[in-house]
Design a protein around this motif. Structure first.
Motif, PDB file in Angstrom:
ATOM      1  N   UNK B  21       5.292  44.644 -34.684  1.00 18.50           N
ATOM      2  CA  UNK B  21       6.114  43.796 -33.816  1.00 18.50           C
ATOM      3  C   UNK B  21       6.370  44.454 -32.471  1.00 18.50           C
ATOM      4  N   UNK B  22       6.789  45.714 -32.513  1.00 19.31           N
ATOM      5  CA  UNK B  22       7.044  46.430 -31.254  1.00 19.31           C
ATOM      6  C   UNK B  22       5.741  46.620 -30.484  1.00 19.31           C
ATOM      7  N   UNK B  25       4.874  43.357 -28.831  1.00 15.99           N
ATOM      8  CA  UNK B  25       5.749  43.132 -27.671  1.00 15.99           C
ATOM      9  C   UNK B  25       5.297  43.992 -26.497  1.00 15.99           C
ATOM     10  N   UNK B  29       3.924  42.732 -22.810  1.00 23.19           N
ATOM     11  CA  UNK B  29       4.497  43.165 -21.529  1.00 23.19           C
ATOM     12  C   UNK B  29       3.416  43.770 -20.630  1.00 23.19           C
TER      13      UNK B  29
END
Lengths: 309, 213
Positions: B21-22, B25, B29
């Motif tokens: 998930x991180x 993300x 970005x």
């Protein structure tokens, strides 16, 4: 404390007893917030920036304006409490609200309803607000006593607008932590706090991408909780325009919505319906405040860097 | 094969959801930075993406199943080494971003080694902090570390660092910046090394020597 308060899940029969429960939990949560390294570092950096503001590139009458040092400083104050206390508070309060420690587990077992615990956490968010208010008051006094006359766009703002710009910073400092609580309540994923912080940063970046005077550019700019009042690069200058008074109302609405979202978690039945109704009303007023912030007040301007602005 | 089964058990114990998930993300970005907002390495979005990548690596050291994992007959160092491999994945993501960015000839290009050093230092310090906190008894410290790293890179862009060090400058022309990132990487490596040591291993070695006598 009444016996009703001691039974988990059962709301207090006495408002005074219920308030005492909320205050008791809030006191414990404040101590937990003050044990969060991110928050302590954020407060330290904020205080450092606030204290040195009137002495570091302060564009008062004696300040020598050059193309290198510019006059972009001073009115960018709202982002200081926003990025330090707002983001630092968001990350710290997210951690506190998740109860990811032994004290947190004990608090989860405390004889209080979920609503009372959420209210207590929202009260804790006043801690960064108090710090932000103290810093803002300190800088505002300097602004009034020794005005940064050469700061970009200084002459375009009235005293009440400057006051509103200061309040925007305070509201950002309380809104970030409130959002951290709301996110912790509704999104228990471990990455939630960091991703929410990044989303806020991206929103702030997006707010300064459209450097023109169009209404939709102003709308995007005002919608960001963390936004500069004025902005410049080495070659261009941008003043936000719009009404800072209504922007204060918009940010206050966002804070209230975050608090309502946090409190709504765990509620059921009539209590939930009541919170939803209030949230819809506050949401509507917040949107109106955003539109008023965008379409009223002085016009913004964008153009080549001009020390006279 | 004890090693293979232990490896499988260790990998199963990693909370892959937060890691991926991180990582996703961060990738989003960095992709935004390379396309919608073409500002490149050194921009706020690039640093925030880098911090999220480091956070993703840190999540691999979280121990949601600490009780089960500790019963496996492997050393803490071995377990940490297996988990820290996720850090290599994060670093690979950062390098891929750098390569894609450098392929755009129309934009300013930072020094490649400065970019790799900064990304490597971020990942190392993320892993080091998580390893140290795990050893200090926190089973899942990565959420705090990931948020802290995002906050840190933002603060480094706002607060003047003593000695006029521009920490977020990736031009490679400032020796002070290079030293700063090297120190950060070393501190991270030290944290990782300390967090990987078995508690009481020194005493066991002493006991073994005593038994030999």
């Amino acid at each position: 404390m009444s016996s009703a308060v001691l039974v988990p899940g059962v709301p207090s029969t006495s408002r005074r007893a219920s308030a005492e429960v909320v205050r008791s939990i809030a006191r414990i949560e404040v101590r937990r917030l003050l044990h969060q390294p991110v928050f302590l570092v954020a407060v330290f950096l904020f205080v450092l920036m606030a204290v040195t503001t009137p002495f570091s590139d302060y564009a008062n009458a004696d300040y020598v304006v050059t193309a290198e040092n510019g006059t972009e400083t001073n009115l960018d104050w709202p982002v200081v409490p926003a990025f330090f206390l707002g983001l630092g508070g968001l990350i710290a309060m997210n951690r506190v609200a998740k109860g990811a420690s032994r004290t947190g587990d004990v608090l989860e077992a405390a004889p209080a309803t979920k609503l009372q615990r959420s209210l207590a956490l929202c009260l804790v968010c006043l801690v960064p607000a108090v710090v932000a208010f103290a810093g803002a008051a300190y800088v505002f006094v300097f602004w009034m006593v020794d005005p940064p006359l050469q700061a970009m766009a200084w002459t375009e703002f009235t005293d009440t607008q400057l006051f509103s710009i200061m309040v925007e910073g305070v509201l950002a400092a309380v809104g970030g932590p409130l959002l951290g609580v709301a996110v912790a309540r509704w999104w228990r994923w471990p990455t939630a706090g960091a991703i929410t912080a990044v989303a806020l940063i991206l929103w702030a970046v997006l707010s300064s991408v459209y450097r023109d005077s169009s209404w939709w550019g102003a709308l995007i700019h005002h919608s960001s909780p963390f936004a500069l009042a004025v902005f410049n690069t080495e070659s261009s200058t941008w003043a936000q325009g719009g009404s800072h008074h209504w922007r204060v109302a918009y940010l206050a609405g966002l804070c209230l919505l975050a608090a309502l979202a946090a409190c709504a978690h765990g509620t059921t039945g009539e209590q939930r319906r009541q919170l939803v109704r209030v949230s819809l009303a506050v949401g509507g007023l917040t949107v109106i405040a955003l539109l008023l912030a965008t379409f009223t007040g002085p016009e913004g301007h964008y153009g080549p860097w001009n020390p006279l602005w | 094969m004890v090693t293979r089964s232990a490896l499988a058990a260790e990998l199963r114990a990693v909370g892959w959801g937060p890691v991926l998930g991180a990582g996703a993300a961060a990738a989003t970005v960095l992709a935004l930075d390379g396309t919608v907002w073409p500002s490149g390495p050194g921009s706020v979005t690039a640093w925030v993406g880098g911090a999220l990548l480091a956070g993703a690596a840190g999540f691999s050291l979280d121990q949601p199943a600490a009780g089960a994992v500790q019963s496996v007959p492997t050393s803490r160092g071995w377990r940490m080494a297996v988990r820290a491999c996720a850090g290599l994945g994060a670093l690979a993501g950062w390098v891929a971003y750098a390569v894609v960015w450098r392929a755009q000839l129309a934009v300013g290009v930072p020094a490649w080694w400065a970019q790799v050093l900064a990304g490597g230092a971020l990942v190392t310090v993320g892993l080091g902090l998580c390893a140290a906190l795990v050893r200090r008894g926190q089973d899942e410290p990565a959420s705090t570390v990931a948020g802290g790293l995002v906050f840190a890179v933002l603060a480094l862009g706002l607060v003047p660092v003593p000695g006029d060090v521009l920490v977020l400058d990736l031009s490679g022309e400032r020796g002070s910046t290079t030293v700063a990132w090297a120190v950060i990487a070393l501190l991270g490596a030290a944290g990782l090394a300390w967090g990987s040591r078995d508690e009481g291993s020194r005493w066991r070695e002493t006991d073994a020597r005593s038994a030999g006598h």
